[in-house]
Design a protein around this motif. Structure first.
Motif, short mmCIF file in Angstrom:
data_model
loop_
_atom_site.label_atom_id
_atom_site.label_comp_id
_atom_site.label_asym_id
_atom_site.label_seq_id
_atom_site.Cartn_x
_atom_site.Cartn_y
_atom_site.Cartn_z
N GLY A 67 0.82 -1.20 0.00
CA GLY A 67 0.00 0.00 0.00
C GLY A 67 0.86 1.25 0.00
N MET A 68 1.96 1.24 0.79
CA MET A 68 2.87 2.38 0.83
C MET A 68 3.51 2.62 -0.53
SD MET A 68 3.06 4.11 3.64
CE MET A 68 4.65 4.92 3.42
N GLN A 69 3.87 1.53 -1.22
CA GLN A 69 4.49 1.66 -2.54
C GLN A 69 3.49 2.19 -3.57
OE1 GLN A 69 6.43 -2.05 -3.60
NE2 GLN A 69 7.26 -2.27 -1.54
N LEU A 70 2.26 1.70 -3.51
CA LEU A 70 1.25 2.10 -4.48
C LEU A 70 0.81 3.55 -4.31
CD1 LEU A 70 -0.96 -1.14 -4.51
CD2 LEU A 70 0.57 -0.35 -6.32
N LEU A 71 0.90 4.06 -3.08
CA LEU A 71 0.45 5.44 -2.86
C LEU A 71 1.54 6.48 -3.12
CD1 LEU A 71 1.54 6.86 0.00
CD2 LEU A 71 -0.07 5.29 1.01
N TYR A 102 -3.48 7.23 3.17
CA TYR A 102 -3.11 6.02 3.90
C TYR A 102 -4.33 5.11 4.11
CZ TYR A 102 1.33 8.31 5.06
OH TYR A 102 2.56 8.91 4.99
N LYS A 103 -5.47 5.72 4.43
CA LYS A 103 -6.68 4.94 4.65
C LYS A 103 -7.15 4.28 3.36
CE LYS A 103 -11.25 5.26 6.80
NZ LYS A 103 -12.22 6.15 7.47
N THR A 104 -7.03 5.00 2.24
CA THR A 104 -7.43 4.46 0.95
C THR A 104 -6.63 3.21 0.60
OG1 THR A 104 -8.03 6.66 0.16
CG2 THR A 104 -7.68 4.97 -1.52
N HIS A 105 -5.32 3.27 0.85
CA HIS A 105 -4.44 2.16 0.50
C HIS A 105 -4.28 1.16 1.65
CE1 HIS A 105 -2.99 3.66 -3.42
NE2 HIS A 105 -3.21 4.85 -2.90
N GLY A 106 -4.95 1.41 2.78
CA GLY A 106 -4.89 0.47 3.91
C GLY A 106 -3.51 0.30 4.48
N THR A 107 -2.79 1.39 4.69
CA THR A 107 -1.42 1.29 5.17
C THR A 107 -1.10 2.46 6.09
OG1 THR A 107 0.89 1.03 4.50
CG2 THR A 107 -0.45 2.58 3.23
N ASN A 108 0.13 2.45 6.63
CA ASN A 108 0.64 3.57 7.41
C ASN A 108 2.17 3.50 7.39
OD1 ASN A 108 1.74 2.31 10.08
ND2 ASN A 108 -0.25 1.33 9.77
N GLU A 297 -12.37 4.91 -1.16
CA GLU A 297 -12.27 6.12 -1.95
C GLU A 297 -13.24 7.19 -1.45
OE1 GLU A 297 -12.85 5.04 -6.01
OE2 GLU A 297 -10.72 4.67 -6.33
N ALA A 298 -14.46 6.74 -1.09
CA ALA A 298 -15.46 7.68 -0.58
C ALA A 298 -14.98 8.30 0.73
CB ALA A 298 -16.79 6.96 -0.37
N ALA A 299 -14.36 7.46 1.60
CA ALA A 299 -13.86 7.97 2.87
C ALA A 299 -12.72 8.97 2.63
CB ALA A 299 -13.36 6.81 3.74
N ALA A 300 -11.86 8.65 1.65
CA ALA A 300 -10.75 9.55 1.34
C ALA A 300 -11.28 10.88 0.81
CB ALA A 300 -9.82 8.90 0.32
N ALA A 301 -12.27 10.81 -0.09
CA ALA A 301 -12.84 12.03 -0.66
C ALA A 301 -13.49 12.88 0.42
CB ALA A 301 -13.85 11.68 -1.74
#
Length: 322
Positions: A67-71, A102-108, A297-301
């Motif tokens: 997730g960190m790499q994709l974001l 971070y929340k969108t990609h499920g990472t931190n 995505e909705a949460a991120a938006a």
């Protein structure tokens, strides 16, 4: 008993129970109870138990790392968006948008440290157990789950002439076997750690991820951490060096398996896997990075909109009616 000893007490018992269990099992199949190799294999058994128990945590770590790499591309755009803006409102908005990513990609950012943090209490517990062998021997007592007899056996145990409880800087410099074995173990420990991180960067990261500021920091740590552990290793007893080298070997093998079988999308390892599957006539694996969670995505938006909504807008003065 100080605070550190109080915290370490249950871990000391757990570490010693696992070691004693392996020791008794190996003794039952014919290995000499007082042999250094019997205790060495007991330490290796301790590593296997701890690392096997951490497999679920490792799976979560892999997902978080991906997730960190994709974001990274989105994170780079966010940093460019707020480049040069140092006022408090801009910083707050950037932080909230970053948390939304971070929340969108499920990472931190701290996900990669979790397995290491979990292992550290066991590492220090083994260190304190080995350091307590000599005082326990002099007092005729056991330590943790180890009986007084087992304490005597461990204190006298050696491999290649080097006592398992001896460290290079604590009486071991006079013993040529301790000096040579310590140097060999430190080289093995630092080499396995370097190779593990190097293969992740070289094979399991996309070009976009490699170009990110986050990866520039990781590259620095790639060379700094082995030096730190290498210098610190001269303070570790031989038994602790065996533990750390074994756990590094486990990590290296584990990463090799993940990189070969479940590589990060867009990485050289993913391309190599696709080529191997194509050569065998197998269909290409779906790209997990292409599937997005609409709820996330909705949460991120919503978070981004909330961040923007918190900006203080200037109030216009009411004009007098003519």
């Amino acid at each position: 008993m100080d605070l550190f000893e109080t915290i370490m007490f249950p871990f000391q018992w757990l570490v010693s129970i696992i070691m004693v269990g392996f020791h008794e099992g190996l003794s039952a199949i014919g290995m000499p109870p007082a042999s250094g190799w019997t205790w060495t294999f007991s330490i290796i058994g301790l590593v296997l138990v701890i690392r096997a128990a951490l497999i679920p945590v490792f799976v979560k770590q892999i997902k978080a790392q991906r997730g960190m790499q994709l974001l990274q591309p989105d994170l780079k755009k966010l940093q460019d968006k707020y480049k040069g803006k140092k006022d408090q409102l801009s910083r707050q908005a950037m932080a909230q948008e970053q948390m939304a990513l971070y929340k969108t990609h499920g990472t931190n950012p701290f996900s990669a440290c979790i397995p290491l943090l979990i292992q550290m209490p066991f590492f220090f517990a083994l260190f304190t157990v080995l350091a307590g062998i000599s005082p326990a021997k002099q007092a005729g007592e056991g330590i943790g789950a180890m009986s007084p007899e087992q304490v005597l056996q461990f204190d006298a145990s050696t491999i290649f002439g080097a006592p398992l409880t001896m460290a290079l800087l604590h009486g071991g410099a006079e013993n040529i076997s301790v000096t040579v074995l310590t140097i060999v173990m430190i080289l093995a420990m630092t080499a396995t750690q370097f190779i593990t991180q190097k293969q992740i960067m070289a094979k399991n990261m996309s070009e976009e991820a490699m170009a990110s500021p986050f990866m520039r920091q990781q590259k620095m740590l790639l060379y700094i951490l082995p030096i730190v552990f290498g210098v610190g290793g001269i303070n570790f007893p031989i038994g602790v060096l065996i533990y750390w080298t074994t756990t590094n070997l486990w990590t290296m093998g584990q990463q090799f398996f993940v990189i070969r079988r479940m590589p990060t999308p867009g990485s050289p390892a993913a391309k190599a896997l696709a080529e191997r599957r194509a050569a065998k006539g197998l269909p290409a694996l779906p790209n997990p990075g292409s599937k997005k969670d609409p709820h996330a995505e909705a949460a991120a938006a919503a978070a981004i909109a909330h961040a923007k909504g918190q900006r203080v807008q200037p109030h216009r003065k009411k004009r007098k009616k003519k």
